[in-house]
Design a protein around this motif. Sequence first.
Motif, PDB file in Angstrom:
ATOM      1  N   GLY A 211     -21.651  10.587 -10.293  1.00 38.42           N
ATOM      2  CA  GLY A 211     -22.243  11.192  -9.096  1.00 38.42           C
ATOM      3  C   GLY A 211     -22.030  10.305  -7.896  1.00 38.42           C
ATOM      4  O   GLY A 211     -22.871  10.255  -6.985  1.00 38.42           O
ATOM      5  N   ALA A 212     -20.915   9.580  -7.900  1.00 39.54           N
ATOM      6  CA  ALA A 212     -20.651   8.588  -6.863  1.00 39.54           C
ATOM      7  C   ALA A 212     -19.619   9.094  -5.872  1.00 39.54           C
ATOM      8  O   ALA A 212     -18.802   9.961  -6.175  1.00 39.54           O
ATOM      9  N   ASP A 213     -19.643   8.511  -4.696  1.00 39.98           N
ATOM     10  CA  ASP A 213     -18.622   8.771  -3.684  1.00 39.98           C
ATOM     11  C   ASP A 213     -17.426   7.868  -3.989  1.00 39.98           C
ATOM     12  O   ASP A 213     -17.580   6.650  -4.162  1.00 39.98           O
ATOM     13  N   PHE A 214     -16.227   8.473  -4.064  1.00 37.48           N
ATOM     14  CA  PHE A 214     -15.026   7.746  -4.464  1.00 37.48           C
ATOM     15  C   PHE A 214     -14.007   7.822  -3.341  1.00 37.48           C
ATOM     16  O   PHE A 214     -13.684   8.907  -2.868  1.00 37.48           O
ATOM     17  N   ARG A 215     -13.505   6.652  -2.925  1.00 37.23           N
ATOM     18  CA  ARG A 215     -12.524   6.618  -1.847  1.00 37.23           C
ATOM     19  C   ARG A 215     -11.407   5.641  -2.178  1.00 37.23           C
ATOM     20  O   ARG A 215     -11.639   4.606  -2.818  1.00 37.23           O
ATOM     21  N   ILE A 216     -10.213   5.989  -1.704  1.00 41.46           N
ATOM     22  CA  ILE A 216      -9.058   5.090  -1.768  1.00 41.46           C
ATOM     23  C   ILE A 216      -8.493   4.991  -0.361  1.00 41.46           C
ATOM     24  O   ILE A 216      -8.180   6.012   0.263  1.00 41.46           O
ATOM     25  N   VAL A 217      -8.387   3.750   0.137  1.00 42.81           N
ATOM     26  CA  VAL A 217      -7.828   3.514   1.473  1.00 42.81           C
ATOM     27  C   VAL A 217      -6.623   2.599   1.304  1.00 42.81           C
ATOM     28  O   VAL A 217      -6.769   1.448   0.865  1.00 42.81           O
ATOM     29  N   SER A 218      -5.448   3.147   1.654  1.00 48.28           N
ATOM     30  CA  SER A 218      -4.221   2.376   1.426  1.00 48.28           C
ATOM     31  C   SER A 218      -3.292   2.501   2.625  1.00 48.28           C
ATOM     32  O   SER A 218      -3.176   3.572   3.222  1.00 48.28           O
ATOM     33  N   SER A 219      -2.631   1.415   2.984  1.00 45.72           N
ATOM     34  CA  SER A 219      -1.664   1.415   4.080  1.00 45.72           C
ATOM     35  C   SER A 219      -0.528   0.470   3.737  1.00 45.72           C
ATOM     36  O   SER A 219      -0.647  -0.400   2.864  1.00 45.72           O
ATOM     37  N   ARG A 220       0.585   0.617   4.443  1.00 47.35           N
ATOM     38  CA  ARG A 220       1.761  -0.184   4.137  1.00 47.35           C
ATOM     39  C   ARG A 220       1.501  -1.681   4.319  1.00 47.35           C
ATOM     40  O   ARG A 220       1.968  -2.511   3.535  1.00 47.35           O
ATOM     41  N   ASP A 221       0.729  -2.007   5.369  1.00 44.32           N
ATOM     42  CA  ASP A 221       0.535  -3.422   5.717  1.00 44.32           C
ATOM     43  C   ASP A 221      -0.830  -3.954   5.310  1.00 44.32           C
ATOM     44  O   ASP A 221      -1.010  -5.167   5.230  1.00 44.32           O
ATOM     45  N   GLY A 222      -1.780  -3.068   5.072  1.00 45.20           N
ATOM     46  CA  GLY A 222      -3.154  -3.535   4.832  1.00 45.20           C
ATOM     47  C   GLY A 222      -3.569  -3.544   3.386  1.00 45.20           C
ATOM     48  O   GLY A 222      -4.738  -3.822   3.074  1.00 45.20           O
ATOM     49  N   GLY A 223      -2.658  -3.256   2.461  1.00 44.47           N
ATOM     50  CA  GLY A 223      -3.031  -3.237   1.061  1.00 44.47           C
ATOM     51  C   GLY A 223      -3.810  -1.987   0.701  1.00 44.47           C
ATOM     52  O   GLY A 223      -3.809  -0.984   1.423  1.00 44.47           O
TER      53      GLY A 223
ATOM     54  N   GLY B 139       0.812  -1.224   0.000  1.00 48.49           N
ATOM     55  CA  GLY B 139       0.000   0.000   0.000  1.00 48.49           C
ATOM     56  C   GLY B 139       0.843   1.271   0.000  1.00 48.49           C
ATOM     57  O   GLY B 139       2.045   1.244   0.234  1.00 48.49           O
ATOM     58  N   ASN B 140       0.160   2.377  -0.230  1.00 49.43           N
ATOM     59  CA  ASN B 140       0.841   3.687  -0.264  1.00 49.43           C
ATOM     60  C   ASN B 140      -0.098   4.730   0.358  1.00 49.43           C
ATOM     61  O   ASN B 140      -1.059   5.169  -0.284  1.00 49.43           O
ATOM     62  N   PRO B 141       0.153   5.153   1.617  1.00 47.46           N
ATOM     63  CA  PRO B 141      -0.753   6.122   2.284  1.00 47.46           C
ATOM     64  C   PRO B 141      -0.859   7.455   1.551  1.00 47.46           C
ATOM     65  O   PRO B 141      -1.824   8.189   1.760  1.00 47.46           O
ATOM     66  N   ASP B 142       0.103   7.750   0.701  1.00 42.91           N
ATOM     67  CA  ASP B 142       0.065   9.049   0.011  1.00 42.91           C
ATOM     68  C   ASP B 142      -1.082   9.157  -0.986  1.00 42.91           C
ATOM     69  O   ASP B 142      -1.415  10.259  -1.431  1.00 42.91           O
ATOM     70  N   ILE B 143      -1.646   8.014  -1.381  1.00 45.66           N
ATOM     71  CA  ILE B 143      -2.721   8.074  -2.380  1.00 45.66           C
ATOM     72  C   ILE B 143      -4.106   8.028  -1.747  1.00 45.66           C
ATOM     73  O   ILE B 143      -5.114   7.962  -2.453  1.00 45.66           O
TER      74      ILE B 143
END
Length: 710
Positions: free
Chosen positions: A688-700, A654-658
């Motif tokens: 018209g959708a809600d868009f999210r990206i959740v990223s972490s080093r260990d959690g993908g 993962g990459n928290p910066d994104i």
Amino acid sequence: MKVAVYVNLLEQEYQLAFYKAFQSRAAQLSLDTVCIQQERLDGFSQGEGICPSSSFLSVDGAVFLSSSLMSTSEIPLAEALKSKFPGIPLVSAGIMLPGIKSVMIRTKESMRQLMSHLLYGHGYRKFIYVGGHEWHKDNILRKAVFTESIEEARKKVPGIEAAYLHAEFNEYTGMQALEGYIKENPEFIPDVIVCANDTTAIGVQKVLRVQGNPLWQSCALTGFDDIKEAGEDGARLTTIRQPLSLLGVFAAESIYKMLTHGQVEDVVKISSSLVIRSSCGCPIAFSRQSEAGWSAAGGLQGRLENYISRMQHSQIVAEMLERYVSHFGQSLNQADSISAVVDKLKAFLAAVEMQDFYLLLFGETGSLPETAFLTYQKEAGEESFFGTDRKVSLKEFFSSPRFSSKGNACRSIIYYFMSGQERLGMMVYKDDHVIHSQMCNCGIFLAGAFDRIRTLEKEKKANQILEAEVQKRTKELVQTNQKLVEEAEKRIQVEAQVLKIGELERKRFSMDLHDDICQRLAGISMMCAGLASQNEKLAELSGLIDETLRRTRQYAHDSFPMELNSLGLEKAIGNLCDAVQRQSYGKTKVSYSWSLRSDPDLGEDRNRNEINVYRIIQEALNNSVRHAKASQIDVSVSETDDLLAVTVHDNGAGNPDINFPPEDGGQEGNVKMGVGLQSMHYRADQLGADFRIVSSRDGGTSVILSWKKG
């Protein structure tokens, strides 16, 4: 004929005694009078100069109680007054003004007699002089005689001491001056305190009575003027009697003679006299002059009883009037409008039996205006309230018949409502009832009420302006927001059109690849296969062509998913997941679940929105394989009662910066988005959708897309 009489304030006994005598004699001479208060001869007002009322008063002559109107005589007033009152006779009372007919009282000799009485009659050796303004002519004269007398006595009797204090010719400042002196000089206790006027002496007397040291309490005291209060039991002041009644009478007669072309001396001088009472230390109850007068009139006892009776009656009347004024002042505290003030004023005027009264208010002005609002009037008992509906010219108002005699001489008083040095308006009344002190207090209360109401109105107006500005700004913000919404809608439409054009180009490119390039490659492959038995190199070439053909068909498919139209979104996503897993050669496993109960409602432009969903999943899968190096990717399409959701989750790096939206309230512009992530974001906006990206080093990384049904 009408004469203007200028004084400072009629609540002061010195000025009141002069005015009563003046207007009484003026009435006998059939002169109409208008008395103006609170106008000075030494530039008191802001840029108005002397006697600003002269601009609207039409009079035949003017009399000035100069001793109350001037702080100093070191200014050339004669020419200024003649210019202000051109062509009419002028009289100065109390102070001699060179170039103007003057009526004054000789006081120098009487002051010498007083000092001789204190120095040699009583033998006093410690003196305090409490004067008025240091630069006031009366104070200068009285202080000079005091000093000269002290110096002469020192030549005969060494050790005489004197201290000098200065007040402002009133009771309160006299009290302040002595209190301050006692604190700073507790050891110097005088034998006698000599005051420049009776009002100051009465204030000093109050301070002496409350001192704990009996030596201060027994200190002798003298005044100057011989006002009414000086002879009352509480004071019993030894003083210099200024014949103020004669000053008023002579001033009235002088102006009358000038109006009727009679001869008048340049300076009329009246003698003063020493009045000895008990305050100086003499053991007598009444002045010698009074005793002689009563005895000659038929017996001291009878005259004394009559005097006591009149004093008791005067006291009762004074207390009653003070109650009326006090109640009036208290009632004004509840008045929050001009009409409410006038209602309280009506009750007060009825209580004091005032029959003729006019209330005029000025607008916003820094100087005396030419016009005013006649807010309220009472004429011969008939009352009218006009508010701000009747604007009058001051010149025409004071020239009207209401201020002219109708058989008896007309006597009018002007009192300004002051806020600092600014005039808010004026009250004008007829002085038949002679309650000037109470009317001055009435004017003070009215001025305070009008100033308070004006301040409230200014605050209200400021609040209204602020509210209007807020409404205007709110309207502008709403309009701006509407424009932003419209611009956003236009941007979405443009982006949709761009995406649509892009998809059409992809479709055209895909078809060209499939129908043209792929067919050509297939033909070449067949030809090579037929010749492969003759040449091993051709067999190898045929294999390369087959691989190129496979990849070209995949590129054509990736450029535009043709199966969306034929198979639908569910199957197209499934094929996409299978293709990604197949292309990874077993390195990445892709699971796929579709749990919708029916076909998703993707709005009016179904085809465009299906492509957007497909491309977002395609980009997310591509990122998981290429950048995250994921070994497991889970793709799910699900629903709740209100929402549709697409989730692509991987177990890669993962990459928290994104993360989007950014964590901890960061700015969206700080998110590190490449072209692919931006494309997903734009396509989500199109949906018209809600868009999210959740990223972490260990959690993908999880890409989550959700939007409301319908």
